[in-house]
Design a protein around this motif. Structure first.
Motif, PDB file in Angstrom:
ATOM      1  N   ALA A   1      -3.205  -3.592  -5.888  1.00 18.41           N
ATOM      2  CA  ALA A   1      -3.391  -2.973  -7.205  1.00 18.41           C
ATOM      3  C   ALA A   1      -4.873  -2.943  -7.588  1.00 18.41           C
ATOM      4  N   MET A   2      -5.597  -4.027  -7.299  1.00 19.33           N
ATOM      5  CA  MET A   2      -7.028  -4.062  -7.612  1.00 19.33           C
ATOM      6  C   MET A   2      -7.793  -3.049  -6.767  1.00 19.33           C
TER       7      MET A   2
ATOM      8  N   ARG B   1      -6.606  -0.306  -5.499  1.00 19.57           N
ATOM      9  CA  ARG B   1      -6.261   1.016  -6.040  1.00 19.57           C
ATOM     10  C   ARG B   1      -7.119   1.331  -7.263  1.00 19.57           C
ATOM     11  N   HIS B   2      -7.324   0.338  -8.105  1.00 17.59           N
ATOM     12  CA  HIS B   2      -8.141   0.542  -9.300  1.00 17.59           C
ATOM     13  C   HIS B   2      -9.599   0.835  -8.916  1.00 17.59           C
ATOM     14  N   PHE B   3     -10.145   0.062  -7.979  1.00 17.47           N
ATOM     15  CA  PHE B   3     -11.534   0.257  -7.556  1.00 17.47           C
ATOM     16  C   PHE B   3     -11.737   1.623  -6.898  1.00 17.47           C
TER      17      PHE B   3
ATOM     18  N   TYR C   1       0.837  -1.206   0.000  1.00 15.41           N
ATOM     19  CA  TYR C   1       0.000   0.000   0.000  1.00 15.41           C
ATOM     20  C   TYR C   1       0.874   1.258   0.000  1.00 15.41           C
TER      21      TYR C   1
ATOM     22  N   GLU D   1      -9.792   4.348  -7.284  1.00 17.44           N
ATOM     23  CA  GLU D   1      -8.855   5.265  -7.935  1.00 17.44           C
ATOM     24  C   GLU D   1      -9.132   6.730  -7.616  1.00 17.44           C
ATOM     25  N   ARG D   2     -10.346   7.187  -7.797  1.00 17.89           N
ATOM     26  CA  ARG D   2     -10.660   8.600  -7.541  1.00 17.89           C
ATOM     27  C   ARG D   2     -10.482   8.937  -6.065  1.00 17.89           C
TER      28      ARG D   2
ATOM     29  N   GLN E   1      -9.834   1.164   2.668  1.00 20.36           N
ATOM     30  CA  GLN E   1      -9.127   0.769   1.452  1.00 20.36           C
ATOM     31  C   GLN E   1      -8.128  -0.342   1.752  1.00 20.36           C
TER      32      GLN E   1
ATOM     33  N   TRP F   1      -8.633   7.318  -3.846  1.00 24.39           N
ATOM     34  CA  TRP F   1      -7.245   7.137  -3.441  1.00 24.39           C
ATOM     35  C   TRP F   1      -6.433   8.388  -3.770  1.00 24.39           C
TER      36      TRP F   1
END
Length: 186
Positions: free
Chosen positions: A103-104, A106-108, A56, A110-111, A123, A113
Protein backbone atom coordinates in the motif's frame (compact mmCIF):
# COMPACT_ATOMS: atom_id res chain seq x y z
CA UNK A 1 -12.52 -7.57 -6.47
CA UNK A 2 -14.31 -10.90 -6.28
CA UNK A 3 -13.17 -14.06 -4.56
CA UNK A 4 -11.58 -16.73 -6.76
CA UNK A 5 -11.04 -20.28 -5.52
CA UNK A 6 -8.52 -20.79 -8.31
CA UNK A 7 -6.46 -17.83 -7.06
CA UNK A 8 -6.59 -19.19 -3.51
CA UNK A 9 -5.32 -22.59 -4.66
CA UNK A 10 -2.50 -21.02 -6.71
CA UNK A 11 -1.42 -18.71 -3.87
CA UNK A 12 -1.62 -21.45 -1.22
CA UNK A 13 0.37 -23.83 -3.42
CA UNK A 14 3.01 -21.18 -4.14
CA UNK A 15 3.24 -20.23 -0.46
CA UNK A 16 3.61 -23.78 0.82
CA UNK A 17 5.87 -24.72 -2.12
CA UNK A 18 8.22 -21.81 -1.44
CA UNK A 19 8.29 -22.76 2.24
CA UNK A 20 9.14 -26.39 1.43
CA UNK A 21 11.89 -25.39 -1.02
CA UNK A 22 13.28 -23.03 1.59
CA UNK A 23 13.33 -25.75 4.26
CA UNK A 24 14.76 -28.49 2.04
CA UNK A 25 17.39 -26.51 0.15
CA UNK A 26 18.16 -23.21 1.84
CA UNK A 27 17.87 -23.94 5.59
CA UNK A 28 20.44 -26.78 5.68
CA UNK A 29 23.02 -24.59 3.91
CA UNK A 30 22.26 -21.67 6.23
CA UNK A 31 22.62 -23.86 9.34
CA UNK A 32 26.01 -25.04 8.13
CA UNK A 33 27.30 -21.58 7.22
CA UNK A 34 25.60 -19.48 9.95
CA UNK A 35 24.92 -21.79 12.92
CA UNK A 36 24.55 -18.80 15.28
CA UNK A 37 21.33 -17.58 13.61
CA UNK A 38 18.08 -18.66 15.30
CA UNK A 39 16.02 -21.24 13.42
CA UNK A 40 13.15 -18.76 12.89
CA UNK A 41 15.39 -16.51 10.75
CA UNK A 42 16.11 -17.34 7.11
CA UNK A 43 18.59 -15.41 5.00
CA UNK A 44 16.59 -16.36 1.88
CA UNK A 45 12.89 -16.33 2.79
CA UNK A 46 10.99 -17.20 -0.39
CA UNK A 47 7.45 -16.89 1.08
CA UNK A 48 8.00 -13.12 1.40
CA UNK A 49 8.06 -12.95 -2.40
CA UNK A 50 4.77 -14.83 -2.60
CA UNK A 51 3.18 -12.50 -0.03
CA UNK A 52 4.32 -9.30 -1.78
CA UNK A 53 3.28 -10.51 -5.26
CA UNK A 54 -0.10 -11.65 -3.96
CA UNK A 55 -0.84 -8.26 -2.39
CA UNK A 56 0.54 -6.48 -5.47
CA UNK A 57 -1.79 -8.31 -7.85
CA UNK A 58 -4.80 -9.03 -5.60
CA UNK A 59 -4.92 -6.04 -3.24
CA UNK A 60 -6.62 -6.60 0.11
CA UNK A 61 -8.16 -9.82 -1.24
CA UNK A 62 -4.62 -11.22 -1.09
CA UNK A 63 -5.09 -11.57 2.66
CA UNK A 64 -7.88 -14.09 2.09
CA UNK A 65 -5.79 -15.94 -0.49
CA UNK A 66 -2.72 -16.03 1.78
CA UNK A 67 -4.42 -17.13 5.01
CA UNK A 68 -4.63 -20.89 4.28
CA UNK A 69 -0.96 -21.09 3.22
CA UNK A 70 0.20 -18.86 6.05
CA UNK A 71 -1.67 -20.93 8.61
CA UNK A 72 -0.36 -24.21 7.17
CA UNK A 73 3.18 -22.80 7.17
CA UNK A 74 2.80 -21.75 10.81
CA UNK A 75 1.55 -25.25 11.70
CA UNK A 76 4.49 -26.85 9.88
CA UNK A 77 6.94 -24.58 11.72
CA UNK A 78 5.45 -25.19 15.15
CA UNK A 79 4.42 -28.84 14.93
CA UNK A 80 6.69 -30.10 12.15
CA UNK A 81 9.93 -28.30 12.95
CA UNK A 82 9.53 -28.08 16.69
CA UNK A 83 9.71 -24.27 16.84
CA UNK A 84 7.25 -24.10 19.74
CA UNK A 85 8.15 -20.48 20.47
CA UNK A 86 6.90 -19.28 17.07
CA UNK A 87 3.66 -17.46 17.89
CA UNK A 88 0.70 -17.27 15.49
CA UNK A 89 0.86 -13.48 15.90
CA UNK A 90 4.08 -13.61 13.86
CA UNK A 91 2.04 -14.79 10.89
CA UNK A 92 -0.39 -11.89 11.31
CA UNK A 93 2.50 -9.42 11.63
CA UNK A 94 4.11 -10.73 8.44
CA UNK A 95 0.90 -10.57 6.40
CA UNK A 96 -0.06 -7.13 7.68
CA UNK A 97 3.42 -5.68 7.12
CA UNK A 98 3.47 -6.97 3.51
CA UNK A 99 0.02 -5.48 2.84
CA UNK A 100 1.13 -2.14 4.31
CA UNK A 101 4.40 -2.27 2.32
CA UNK A 102 2.51 -2.73 -0.95
CA UNK A 103 0.00 0.00 0.00
CA UNK A 104 2.85 2.41 0.81
CA UNK A 105 4.64 1.62 -2.45
CA UNK A 106 1.38 2.17 -4.35
CA UNK A 107 1.08 5.56 -2.69
CA UNK A 108 4.69 6.53 -3.51
CA UNK A 109 4.36 5.36 -7.13
CA UNK A 110 0.71 6.35 -7.58
CA UNK A 111 1.09 8.17 -10.91
CA UNK A 112 3.50 5.60 -12.30
CA UNK A 113 1.42 2.65 -11.05
CA UNK A 114 -1.75 3.90 -12.75
CA UNK A 115 -0.10 5.03 -15.99
CA UNK A 116 1.93 1.87 -16.49
CA UNK A 117 0.10 -1.22 -17.65
CA UNK A 118 3.33 -3.21 -17.41
CA UNK A 119 4.60 -5.17 -14.47
CA UNK A 120 7.33 -3.23 -12.64
CA UNK A 121 9.90 -5.22 -10.70
CA UNK A 122 11.23 -1.96 -9.24
CA UNK A 123 7.86 -1.22 -7.65
CA UNK A 124 7.68 -4.78 -6.38
CA UNK A 125 11.14 -4.48 -4.80
CA UNK A 126 10.24 -1.17 -3.11
CA UNK A 127 7.04 -2.75 -1.77
CA UNK A 128 9.08 -5.75 -0.61
CA UNK A 129 11.64 -3.59 1.20
CA UNK A 130 8.94 -1.57 2.95
CA UNK A 131 7.07 -4.75 3.92
CA UNK A 132 10.29 -6.36 5.07
CA UNK A 133 11.21 -3.50 7.37
CA UNK A 134 7.78 -3.65 9.03
CA UNK A 135 7.99 -7.44 9.20
CA UNK A 136 11.48 -7.37 10.76
CA UNK A 137 10.47 -4.78 13.34
CA UNK A 138 7.31 -6.63 14.31
CA UNK A 139 8.88 -10.09 14.45
CA UNK A 140 11.94 -8.83 16.32
CA UNK A 141 9.73 -7.27 18.98
CA UNK A 142 7.49 -10.34 19.18
CA UNK A 143 10.23 -12.97 19.41
CA UNK A 144 13.02 -11.23 21.29
CA UNK A 145 12.79 -9.13 24.45
CA UNK A 146 15.30 -6.61 23.10
CA UNK A 147 15.41 -6.64 19.28
CA UNK A 148 18.92 -7.39 18.11
CA UNK A 149 20.30 -5.42 15.15
CA UNK A 150 21.71 -8.69 13.81
CA UNK A 151 18.29 -10.42 13.94
CA UNK A 152 16.54 -7.37 12.46
CA UNK A 153 19.09 -7.25 9.62
CA UNK A 154 18.79 -10.99 9.02
CA UNK A 155 15.01 -10.69 8.64
CA UNK A 156 15.36 -7.83 6.15
CA UNK A 157 18.10 -9.59 4.17
CA UNK A 158 16.10 -12.84 4.11
CA UNK A 159 12.88 -11.19 2.95
CA UNK A 160 14.52 -9.08 0.25
CA UNK A 161 16.71 -11.91 -1.08
CA UNK A 162 13.69 -14.25 -1.06
CA UNK A 163 11.61 -11.74 -3.02
CA UNK A 164 14.47 -11.17 -5.47
CA UNK A 165 14.91 -14.90 -6.12
CA UNK A 166 11.16 -15.40 -6.60
CA UNK A 167 11.14 -12.55 -9.14
CA UNK A 168 14.18 -13.94 -10.98
CA UNK A 169 12.59 -17.40 -11.06
CA UNK A 170 9.28 -16.04 -12.37
CA UNK A 171 10.90 -13.81 -15.00
CA UNK A 172 13.02 -16.71 -16.22
CA UNK A 173 10.01 -19.03 -16.27
CA UNK A 174 7.92 -16.53 -18.25
CA UNK A 175 10.72 -16.03 -20.79
CA UNK A 176 11.05 -19.77 -21.29
CA UNK A 177 7.26 -20.07 -21.62
CA UNK A 178 7.21 -17.22 -24.17
CA UNK A 179 9.94 -18.90 -26.24
CA UNK A 180 8.17 -22.25 -26.16
CA UNK A 181 4.88 -20.63 -27.12
CA UNK A 182 6.50 -18.65 -29.96
CA UNK A 183 8.19 -21.81 -31.28
CA UNK A 184 4.93 -23.77 -31.09
CA UNK A 185 3.12 -21.13 -33.15
CA UNK A 186 5.67 -21.26 -35.99
Amino acid sequence: MRFSMQAMVVVTTAYIGSFIVMNLLISPVQKAVFPELPAVVSLVFLPHGVRILTFYFCGWMGLIYLLPGAFLMWMLMVFGSGLNGYHIAGTAISLLSCFIGVAMARHFFERLWVSSARFSWQQIMVAGVLGSIGNAAGLSLLQFSAPSPMIFSAYVIGDISGLFLVLVFLMGSFRIFDRLTANALR
